[in-house]
Motif scaffolding. Structure first.
Motif, PDB file in Angstrom:
ATOM      1  N   PHE A  34       4.257   7.136 -14.079  1.00 28.91           N
ATOM      2  CA  PHE A  34       2.973   7.373 -14.747  1.00 28.91           C
ATOM      3  C   PHE A  34       2.990   8.690 -15.525  1.00 28.91           C
ATOM      4  O   PHE A  34       2.554   8.763 -16.677  1.00 28.91           O
ATOM      5  CB  PHE A  34       1.834   7.370 -13.721  1.00 28.91           C
ATOM      6  CG  PHE A  34       1.340   5.998 -13.365  1.00 28.91           C
ATOM      7  CD1 PHE A  34       0.486   5.307 -14.206  1.00 28.91           C
ATOM      8  CD2 PHE A  34       1.723   5.393 -12.182  1.00 28.91           C
ATOM      9  CE1 PHE A  34       0.026   4.039 -13.890  1.00 28.91           C
ATOM     10  CE2 PHE A  34       1.278   4.124 -11.851  1.00 28.91           C
ATOM     11  CZ  PHE A  34       0.419   3.444 -12.704  1.00 28.91           C
ATOM     12  N   ASP A  85      -1.274   8.254  -2.225  1.00 23.67           N
ATOM     13  CA  ASP A  85      -2.615   8.828  -2.190  1.00 23.67           C
ATOM     14  C   ASP A  85      -2.551  10.332  -2.416  1.00 23.67           C
ATOM     15  O   ASP A  85      -3.545  10.976  -2.690  1.00 23.67           O
ATOM     16  CB  ASP A  85      -3.314   8.515  -0.866  1.00 23.67           C
ATOM     17  CG  ASP A  85      -2.500   8.940   0.341  1.00 23.67           C
ATOM     18  OD1 ASP A  85      -1.388   9.493   0.149  1.00 23.67           O
ATOM     19  OD2 ASP A  85      -2.949   8.711   1.479  1.00 23.67           O
ATOM     20  N   GLN A 126       6.929   6.427  -3.635  1.00 26.56           N
ATOM     21  CA  GLN A 126       5.679   6.964  -4.156  1.00 26.56           C
ATOM     22  C   GLN A 126       5.951   8.050  -5.200  1.00 26.56           C
ATOM     23  O   GLN A 126       5.214   8.174  -6.185  1.00 26.56           O
ATOM     24  CB  GLN A 126       4.822   7.515  -3.020  1.00 26.56           C
ATOM     25  CG  GLN A 126       4.387   6.452  -2.017  1.00 26.56           C
ATOM     26  CD  GLN A 126       3.448   7.011  -0.961  1.00 26.56           C
ATOM     27  OE1 GLN A 126       3.084   8.183  -0.982  1.00 26.56           O
ATOM     28  NE2 GLN A 126       3.061   6.153  -0.026  1.00 26.56           N
ATOM     29  N   LEU A 176       0.828  -1.208   0.000  1.00 25.54           N
ATOM     30  CA  LEU A 176       0.000   0.000   0.000  1.00 25.54           C
ATOM     31  C   LEU A 176       0.862   1.258   0.000  1.00 25.54           C
ATOM     32  O   LEU A 176       0.502   2.282  -0.582  1.00 25.54           O
ATOM     33  CB  LEU A 176      -0.927   0.000   1.225  1.00 25.54           C
ATOM     34  CG  LEU A 176      -2.047  -1.051   1.220  1.00 25.54           C
ATOM     35  CD1 LEU A 176      -2.785  -1.027   2.558  1.00 25.54           C
ATOM     36  CD2 LEU A 176      -3.019  -0.808   0.071  1.00 25.54           C
ATOM     37  N   VAL A 220       6.773   6.172  -8.384  1.00 25.24           N
ATOM     38  CA  VAL A 220       5.581   5.641  -9.054  1.00 25.24           C
ATOM     39  C   VAL A 220       4.838   6.741  -9.800  1.00 25.24           C
ATOM     40  O   VAL A 220       4.462   6.585 -10.970  1.00 25.24           O
ATOM     41  CB  VAL A 220       4.653   4.960  -8.025  1.00 25.24           C
ATOM     42  CG1 VAL A 220       3.302   4.612  -8.662  1.00 25.24           C
ATOM     43  CG2 VAL A 220       5.311   3.700  -7.472  1.00 25.24           C
ATOM     44  N   PHE A 221       4.624   7.874  -9.153  1.00 28.68           N
ATOM     45  CA  PHE A 221       3.952   8.994  -9.805  1.00 28.68           C
ATOM     46  C   PHE A 221       4.742   9.472 -11.026  1.00 28.68           C
ATOM     47  O   PHE A 221       4.169   9.743 -12.087  1.00 28.68           O
ATOM     48  CB  PHE A 221       3.767  10.153  -8.819  1.00 28.68           C
ATOM     49  CG  PHE A 221       3.175  11.389  -9.434  1.00 28.68           C
ATOM     50  CD1 PHE A 221       1.804  11.511  -9.593  1.00 28.68           C
ATOM     51  CD2 PHE A 221       3.991  12.430  -9.862  1.00 28.68           C
ATOM     52  CE1 PHE A 221       1.258  12.646 -10.177  1.00 28.68           C
ATOM     53  CE2 PHE A 221       3.458  13.570 -10.445  1.00 28.68           C
ATOM     54  CZ  PHE A 221       2.080  13.675 -10.599  1.00 28.68           C
ATOM     55  N   ILE A 272       3.519   1.731  -1.534  1.00 22.12           N
ATOM     56  CA  ILE A 272       4.087   2.022  -2.859  1.00 22.12           C
ATOM     57  C   ILE A 272       3.219   3.023  -3.618  1.00 22.12           C
ATOM     58  O   ILE A 272       3.724   3.904  -4.309  1.00 22.12           O
ATOM     59  CB  ILE A 272       4.229   0.721  -3.673  1.00 22.12           C
ATOM     60  CG1 ILE A 272       5.306  -0.174  -3.037  1.00 22.12           C
ATOM     61  CG2 ILE A 272       4.571   1.018  -5.131  1.00 22.12           C
ATOM     62  CD1 ILE A 272       5.445  -1.516  -3.716  1.00 22.12           C
ATOM     63  N   VAL A 273       1.897   2.897  -3.476  1.00 23.10           N
ATOM     64  CA  VAL A 273       0.969   3.716  -4.255  1.00 23.10           C
ATOM     65  C   VAL A 273       0.654   5.008  -3.501  1.00 23.10           C
ATOM     66  O   VAL A 273       0.153   4.965  -2.378  1.00 23.10           O
ATOM     67  CB  VAL A 273      -0.335   2.947  -4.543  1.00 23.10           C
ATOM     68  CG1 VAL A 273      -1.262   3.786  -5.412  1.00 23.10           C
ATOM     69  CG2 VAL A 273      -0.025   1.606  -5.204  1.00 23.10           C
TER      70      VAL A 273
END
Length: 436
Positions: free
Chosen positions: A181, A160, A174, A155, A177-178, A157-158
């Protein structure tokens, strides 16, 4: 990013880097000698009624180091964000390389994972931090009591909130990851508006790299302060301790060299020895200057003489300086476990493997940054309960560590370029057979 730095490196840059290395060497010796003197006699000199000279020097030196670590923490988030988005969004067309490009990228991913794994296994066997020091720097990290949980990690890793991830550096994954994308989406957008945004992010990446370079200007002072604090607290015994640590790391580097050359031999055969003779000079330049970028122009020249086409070396080397710094990779896991062992922090295998994966992903954003390993360790360790305060112990001798890391990375990228040329020749031979 490494390509751009290398192409614009002035002819005098190698001399400048050598001079910088000399200054760091002088700072190391000065801090060590002065610290040993203060350890021996400082307790007899009172600054105030309650503070002697040794205590005052330790506190002052620690303040300098902590300021440096805070500056590193200040730049990590925006640096990773800008450099990763910039790198991904500008990959507009890799169709020219087709299967060769895919093979090279897969090689880089595998090499990063194996390098980190070798460092991790070696640190578990040798245990460089066990018994290294009785009085390590005090723990100041607010995340030092972190307990690993695989569900929470997934959790974690992603993001919010990208803003929230930027606020705390233990959430650097995080940001990665952003950035992945964002970069992929931006790469697919056509038109002038998307290009304007790409140009703006490229400019931001350059600014962050410049800020990083500015922060790194004080490295000699930080090295001096770090060794001054450590040797004032521990005395002359610090010399054999660091000697053993450096010896253990250089043995690890030799293991990596054997793996790299052995793998090259499996693919290139006896040609690997000819390749090594051609790239020996860039390796020595990288070792002396502790800078992959300083070795880049000479690497291109020597690889061309060996027989690697410019289209291959011009693709592999820049990508390698971002994705295949195997010297840095093998060091990251080794250094993190070294610090964890010093502070008696339990690191079960599942926790180590997760840390390895985070390092592998996060490192791709800032591999071309000066002292990239310092930035990486500072950002990753707190998330696994390893105090970033332990970076003080690494910074003290990081110049010697960085020289070996850089030489290993130059060697690894040179071998990959030779292998990619071999693949390309085989692909051309297949195409020629089909046409005849």
């Amino acid at each position: 990013m490494a390509t751009e730095q290398a192409e614009h490196t002035p002819p005098s840059s190698s001399n400048s880097l050598l001079r910088h290395s000399l200054i760091i060497g002088i700072a190391m010796i000065s801090g060590l000698v002065l610290g040993i003197i203060c350890h021996t006699y400082g307790k007899y000199v009172l600054i105030t009624q309650t503070t002697d000279l040794s205590t005052f020097i330790i506190e002052t030196a620690n303040l300098i180091v902590q300021i440096f670590l805070r500056l590193i923490g200040m730049i990590v988030g925006p640096l990773v964000l800008a450099t990763l988005i910039s790198g991904i969004s500008n990959v507009q067309d890799t169709s020219t390389f087709k299967t060769i490009g895919i093979k090279v990228v897969l090689w880089f991913i595998a090499a990063s994972f194996i390098s980190l794994a070798v460092g991790m296994v070696y640190a578990n066997i040798v245990k460089p931090g066990v018994g290294f020091m009785e009085n390590p720097p005090p723990i100041t990290d607010v995340h030092s009591n972190y307990h690993f949980n695989i569900v929470e990690f997934i959790l974690h890793i992603v993001p919010d909130s990208i803003i929230g991830a930027m606020v705390k550096n233990d959430k650097i994954i995080q940001v990665v990851v952003f950035s992945l994308f964002f970069g992929l989406a931006l790469a697919k957008l056509p038109g002038k508006s998307a290009q304007v945004l790409r140009d703006g992010i490229d400019a931001l990446a350059k600014v962050m790299l410049k800020i990083t370079d500015m922060v790194m200007k004080i490295v000699p002072l930080v090295v001096f302060a770090s060794l001054l604090s450590i040797s004032t607290k521990n005395g002359i015994q610090i010399i054999p301790q660091y000697g053993i640590f450096l010896f253990e790391f250089y043995v690890l580097v030799l293991i990596m060299w054997a793996l790299l050359i052995g793998t090259g031999y499996l693919i290139l055969g006896k040609k690997i020895f000819s390749l090594l003779s051609y790239i020996s000079e860039p390796i020595m330049i990288g070792f002396a200057t502790a800078s992959s970028e300083s070795a880049y122009p000479r690497s291109l020249e020597q690889l061309t003489k060996f027989g690697v086409s410019p289209k291959i070396s011009g693709f592999v080397l820049p990508l390698g300086y971002t994705f295949n710094l195997c010297g840095t990779m093998v060091f990251l896991s080794f250094a993190a476990l070294f610090i964890a062992q010093i502070y008696h922090i339990d690191m079960p295998w599942d926790k180590q493997i997760m840390m390895l994966l985070v390092m592998m992903i996060s490192s791709k954003g800032i591999a071309g940054v000066p002292r990239a390993s310092t930035v990486m360790l500072q950002s990753v360790m707190p998330g696994f309960g390893i105090p970033a305060s332990g970076m003080t112990l690494i910074i003290a001798v990081d110049q010697f560590l960085d020289m070996a890391r850089t030489a290993t990375s130059v060697l690894g990228n040179g071998i990959v370029a030779g292998i990619a040329e071999e693949w390309d020749q085989k692909e051309q031979a297949k195409r020629n057979k089909k046409t005849t």
